[in-house]
Each structure stands twice: as C-alpha cells, then as structure tokens.
Design an enzyme around this catalytic site. Structure first.
Site, PDB file in Angstrom:
ATOM      1  N   GLY A   1       0.818  -1.216   0.000  1.00 30.00           N
ATOM      2  CA  GLY A   1       0.000   0.000   0.000  1.00 30.00           C
ATOM      3  C   GLY A   1       0.844   1.254   0.000  1.00 30.00           C
TER       4      GLY A   1
ATOM      5  N   ASP B   1       2.450  -2.349  -4.433  1.00 25.93           N
ATOM      6  CA  ASP B   1       1.130  -1.726  -4.636  1.00 25.93           C
ATOM      7  C   ASP B   1       0.661  -2.082  -6.035  1.00 25.93           C
ATOM      8  OD1 ASP B   1      -1.115   0.298  -4.733  1.00 25.93           O
ATOM      9  OD2 ASP B   1      -0.132   1.018  -2.905  1.00 25.93           O
TER      10      ASP B   1
ATOM     11  N   LEU C   1      -3.066  -7.356  -5.068  1.00 22.42           N
ATOM     12  CA  LEU C   1      -3.180  -8.222  -3.888  1.00 22.42           C
ATOM     13  C   LEU C   1      -4.584  -8.794  -3.701  1.00 22.42           C
ATOM     14  CD1 LEU C   1      -0.974  -6.199  -1.348  1.00 22.42           C
ATOM     15  CD2 LEU C   1      -0.291  -8.097  -2.818  1.00 22.42           C
TER      16      LEU C   1
ATOM     17  N   GLY D   1      -4.944  -1.739   1.572  1.00 27.36           N
ATOM     18  CA  GLY D   1      -6.302  -2.030   2.008  1.00 27.36           C
ATOM     19  C   GLY D   1      -7.312  -1.276   1.183  1.00 27.36           C
TER      20      GLY D   1
ATOM     21  N   SER E   1      -8.285  -2.062  11.970  1.00 24.52           N
ATOM     22  CA  SER E   1      -9.049  -0.806  11.973  1.00 24.52           C
ATOM     23  C   SER E   1      -9.930  -0.812  13.204  1.00 24.52           C
ATOM     24  CB  SER E   1      -9.925  -0.757  10.719  1.00 24.52           C
ATOM     25  OG  SER E   1     -10.960   0.197  10.869  1.00 24.52           O
TER      26      SER E   1
ATOM     27  N   TYR F   1     -15.829  -5.158   5.437  1.00 27.13           N
ATOM     28  CA  TYR F   1     -14.660  -4.397   5.889  1.00 27.13           C
ATOM     29  C   TYR F   1     -14.400  -4.675   7.374  1.00 27.13           C
ATOM     30  CZ  TYR F   1     -11.436  -0.518   6.721  1.00 27.13           C
ATOM     31  OH  TYR F   1     -10.329   0.232   7.067  1.00 27.13           O
TER      32      TYR F   1
ATOM     33  N   LYS G   1     -11.133  -6.684   9.057  1.00 26.49           N
ATOM     34  CA  LYS G   1     -10.215  -6.043  10.000  1.00 26.49           C
ATOM     35  C   LYS G   1     -10.218  -6.743  11.361  1.00 26.49           C
ATOM     36  CE  LYS G   1      -8.614  -2.914   7.205  1.00 26.49           C
ATOM     37  NZ  LYS G   1      -7.200  -2.933   6.804  1.00 26.49           N
TER      38      LYS G   1
HETATM   39  P1  NAD Z   1      -5.175   4.533   0.868  1.00 24.01           P
HETATM   40  O1  NAD Z   1      -6.325   4.245  -0.039  1.00 24.01           O
HETATM   41  O2  NAD Z   1      -4.646   5.913   0.914  1.00 24.01           O
HETATM   42  O3  NAD Z   1      -3.974   3.521   0.562  1.00 24.01           O
HETATM   43  C1  NAD Z   1      -4.216   2.160   0.375  1.00 24.01           C
HETATM   44  C2  NAD Z   1      -3.226   1.621  -0.623  1.00 24.01           C
HETATM   45  O4  NAD Z   1      -3.527   0.237  -0.831  1.00 24.01           O
HETATM   46  C3  NAD Z   1      -3.306   2.322  -2.001  1.00 24.01           C
HETATM   47  O5  NAD Z   1      -2.029   2.745  -2.409  1.00 24.01           O
HETATM   48  C4  NAD Z   1      -3.876   1.251  -2.903  1.00 24.01           C
HETATM   49  O6  NAD Z   1      -3.423   1.331  -4.263  1.00 24.01           O
HETATM   50  C5  NAD Z   1      -3.399  -0.028  -2.212  1.00 24.01           C
HETATM   51  N1  NAD Z   1      -4.213  -1.140  -2.654  1.00 24.01           N
HETATM   52  C6  NAD Z   1      -5.570  -1.226  -2.635  1.00 24.01           C
HETATM   53  N2  NAD Z   1      -5.971  -2.335  -3.271  1.00 24.01           N
HETATM   54  C7  NAD Z   1      -4.852  -2.979  -3.682  1.00 24.01           C
HETATM   55  C8  NAD Z   1      -4.629  -4.167  -4.410  1.00 24.01           C
HETATM   56  N3  NAD Z   1      -5.630  -4.921  -4.877  1.00 24.01           N
HETATM   57  N4  NAD Z   1      -3.355  -4.527  -4.659  1.00 24.01           N
HETATM   58  C9  NAD Z   1      -2.314  -3.767  -4.238  1.00 24.01           C
HETATM   59  N5  NAD Z   1      -2.463  -2.614  -3.548  1.00 24.01           N
HETATM   60  C10 NAD Z   1      -3.732  -2.225  -3.282  1.00 24.01           C
HETATM   61  O7  NAD Z   1      -5.635   4.042   2.316  1.00 24.01           O
HETATM   62  P2  NAD Z   1      -5.012   4.329   3.770  1.00 24.01           P
HETATM   63  O8  NAD Z   1      -5.999   5.130   4.488  1.00 24.01           O
HETATM   64  O9  NAD Z   1      -3.596   4.748   3.684  1.00 24.01           O
HETATM   65  O10 NAD Z   1      -5.110   2.852   4.378  1.00 24.01           O
HETATM   66  C11 NAD Z   1      -3.978   2.088   4.791  1.00 24.01           C
HETATM   67  C12 NAD Z   1      -4.470   0.958   5.673  1.00 24.01           C
HETATM   68  O11 NAD Z   1      -5.024   1.494   6.872  1.00 24.01           O
HETATM   69  C13 NAD Z   1      -5.584   0.117   5.031  1.00 24.01           C
HETATM   70  O12 NAD Z   1      -5.400  -1.241   5.348  1.00 24.01           O
HETATM   71  C14 NAD Z   1      -6.830   0.638   5.685  1.00 24.01           C
HETATM   72  O13 NAD Z   1      -7.873  -0.297   5.703  1.00 24.01           O
HETATM   73  C15 NAD Z   1      -6.312   0.955   7.077  1.00 24.01           C
HETATM   74  N6  NAD Z   1      -7.140   1.929   7.775  1.00 24.01           N
HETATM   75  C16 NAD Z   1      -7.276   3.188   7.288  1.00 24.01           C
HETATM   76  C17 NAD Z   1      -8.093   4.078   7.956  1.00 24.01           C
HETATM   77  C18 NAD Z   1      -8.301   5.487   7.488  1.00 24.01           C
HETATM   78  O14 NAD Z   1      -9.151   6.171   8.057  1.00 24.01           O
HETATM   79  N7  NAD Z   1      -7.578   5.982   6.518  1.00 24.01           N
HETATM   80  C19 NAD Z   1      -8.756   3.674   9.132  1.00 24.01           C
HETATM   81  C20 NAD Z   1      -8.566   2.380   9.592  1.00 24.01           C
HETATM   82  C21 NAD Z   1      -7.752   1.516   8.914  1.00 24.01           C
END
Ligand code: NAD
Length: 284
Positions: free
Chosen positions: A9, A33, A43, A72, A115, A156, A160
């Site tokens: 990611g 990614d 992924l 994610g 999460s 989701y 998590k």
């Molecule tokens: P984001 O969307 O900014 O980044 C997620 C990254 O995952 C992206 O670069 C995307 O291209 C990559 N990704 C998605 N599907 C993919 C795939 N099939 N193959 C390869 N890469 C893939 O999200 P974020 O907010 O930085 O989230 C990072 C992690 O934190 C995630 O697991 C998310 O669930 C978790 N999270 C985020 C939040 C929030 O509020 N932002 C809250 C709780 C948990």
C-alpha cells in the site's frame, strides 16, 4: 544501521507516509502496490499475492527486518470481494510466506493494519471470521449478502477483525515469538487519506461524519507513520500480539466498560489447559 522493510500500500496514504519516514531514517524500502511501487501486484488475486511474495524475497535476498502491511480497501459498495481478499489475504498470505525471511533477519518487527471498524461495527458473526481463517475470504461477502446486511461495511469490519485476531493468534506461536519476530496490529480510526475521503464523498459519508469520536476530527497519516516507526524499532522488543487503537477514542467510547475483560468462568478451563501446555513446553 539501515534495515530492509517491505511495505504494501505504498502508493498512497499511510503506506506512503510510512515509507517517507523510514527512508529518511536510512532504511531500504521494498514497496508493493497495484501502482507506483517497486513491485506492481494486485493483492486481490492469489496470483498477484504470489508474485509480490516472490519478488520481495528476491529483492530482499530472503532477509526482511520487517514489514508494514498497509494495503487495504475501504468499505465502498460493489467491491466487497476485493475488500475481503486485499484486507485479509493481502496481509496474512504475505506475512506467513515471509516468516522465514523475518526469522533469517533476526529481531524482525511486523505491523499489520486492522481498523477500529473491527470493534465499533457491532455483531460481526463468528462465521465470517471462521471463513477468513479457513482460507475462504471470497465466501464472506456472499454470507453477508444472504443475511441482508449492508455488505461493504460488514465485510470491511469482518476483514479487519480477522486481521486483529490473526495477529494475536500468530504472534504468540513459537515459530514467531521464539524466532524473535514481533507482530503487532494498528487499528486506526478516521485518518485523512484518499480511502477516508472516498467514504466521505459516498452516499454514506454522513455516517462517518457523525461517528462518535471523543477527540473529534480526523487523524493525520504522518501520525500513524510515526507509530509504525516506533513499532518497528527496538523500543518495542517486549511487545507482540497487541492491537493498538489510534482513533480519537471511538473504540473506548463504544466499549468503555467492556474491555479489557477478565477470562470468564467458562474460558477458565481453556486458560488452565493453556497454562499446563506452556509448562510442558518449557520443561522440554
Ligand atoms: P489509501 O487508499 O490511501 O492507501 C491504500 C493503498 O492500498 C493504495 O495505495 C492502494 O493502491 C493499495 N491497494 C488497494 N488495493 C490494492 C490491491 N488490490 N493490490 C495492491 N495494492 C492495493 O488508504 P489508507 O488510508 O492509507 O489505508 C492504509 C491501511 O489502513 C488500510 O489497510 C486501511 O484499511 C487501514 N485503515 C485506514 C483508515 C483510514 O481512516 N484511513 C482507518 C482504519 C484503517
């Protein structure tokens, strides 16, 4: 000394902020990614995950000081299967396949992304978690659909919760703990990244805006990156199997008097069996 970490990611949000920070510290980062990364892999498919696993091991020469499993997908409708695959298998398959590389490096630190949805979404059925654990992530969206639930949010939350449970079950196994591998999970709340922005812009955006958050507002990806930096450091050498909530207090709001909780009288039997098993193992 500079270490070698794999980050999934890495193209956006928390993964990108983490890579920026670790690179500044002089570490070597192998980014994964579906776009803008050293290893471009999807992924959500088994083929993509296998490709990511093998390419990473090749680039790291089979030795990894740790990994940050941040790829994610957020709870948007229409992509439920991908959510299940990326959020659970994209963490578990990669981490388990890299275990020998973590062991080879010695003192590895691994951070998986859960999460606060794992605990603030109510009534996630055990059957969904069991499906993830038995290697059938694809069954989880079908299961929720059959119950008539709002699919994406439940898938989701379940993905998590399953990641958090997997971290706790796996971290204490001898193959991990005795190999010096620290495995912990971060459970963020709303962090201002493209993932959360997409939810705010969706028809369900108001649910997120009105989510009880005692500290109010949204977190910053750089703050989460700082937590990851800490979890990868030797300051956390006595820490494994933990799930840390960084969510402005939402988890504590909903579960104030519900967690932590002592083992129930029924669980006490399992507790006793585990203690005896431990005594047997250490006396060997
Ligand atoms: P984001 O969307 O900014 O980044 C997620 C990254 O995952 C992206 O670069 C995307 O291209 C990559 N990704 C998605 N599907 C993919 C795939 N099939 N193959 C390869 N890469 C893939 O999200 P974020 O907010 O930085 O989230 C990072 C992690 O934190 C995630 O697991 C998310 O669930 C978790 N999270 C985020 C939040 C929030 O509020 N932002 C809250 C709780 C948990």
């Amino acid at each position: 000394m500079g270490k070698t970490y794999a980050i999934t990611g890495i193209a956006s949000g928390i993964g990108r902020a983490t890579a920026d920070l670790l690179k500044k510290d002089g570490h070597t980062i192998i980014g994964i990614d579906k776009r803008d990364a050293d290893i471009i892999a999807d992924l959500s498919t088994s083929k993509g995950r296998q490709f990511a696993i093998k390419q990473t091991l090749k680039m790291a020469d089979n030795k990894l000081d740790g990994a940050v499993l941040a790829a994610g997908l957020g709870p948007l409708p229409g992509i439920e299967k991908e959510i299940a695959e990326v959020n659970f298998n994209g963490v578990v398959e990669l981490a388990e396949s890299w275990q020998p590389a973590f062991k080879a490096a010695g003192n590895a630190h691994v951070v998986a992304f859960s999460s606060n949805s794992a605990t603030i979404i109510p009534a996630i059925p055990k059957k969904a978690i069991d499906a993830f654990f038995s290697g059938h992530a694809e069954r989880v969206p079908v299961f929720f659909k059959s119950l008539g639930y709002r699919g994406a949010a439940m898938v989701y939350g379940a993905s998590k919760l399953a990641v958090a449970r997997w971290v706790r079950c796996t971290a204490v196994k001898p193959e991990w703990a005795k190999a010096g591998i620290r495995l912990n999970a971060l459970a963020p709340g709303g962090i201002m990244t493209p993932l959360i922005q997409a939810q705010l812009d969706s028809p369900n955006g108001d649910d997120l805006r009105s989510l009880p958050t005692p500290l109010s507002g949204f977190g910053d990806p750089a703050d989460i990156a700082a937590f990851v930096q800490f979890l990868l450091s030797s300051n956390t050498d006595f820490m494994t199997g933990s799930v840390l909530f960084i969510d402005g207090g939402s988890d504590a709001y909903f579960r104030a008097c519900d967690y932590p909780r002592s083992t129930s009288i029924f669980g006490a039997i399992d507790w006793f069996i585990k203690w005896k098993k431990w005594q047997k193992e250490v006396s060997r």
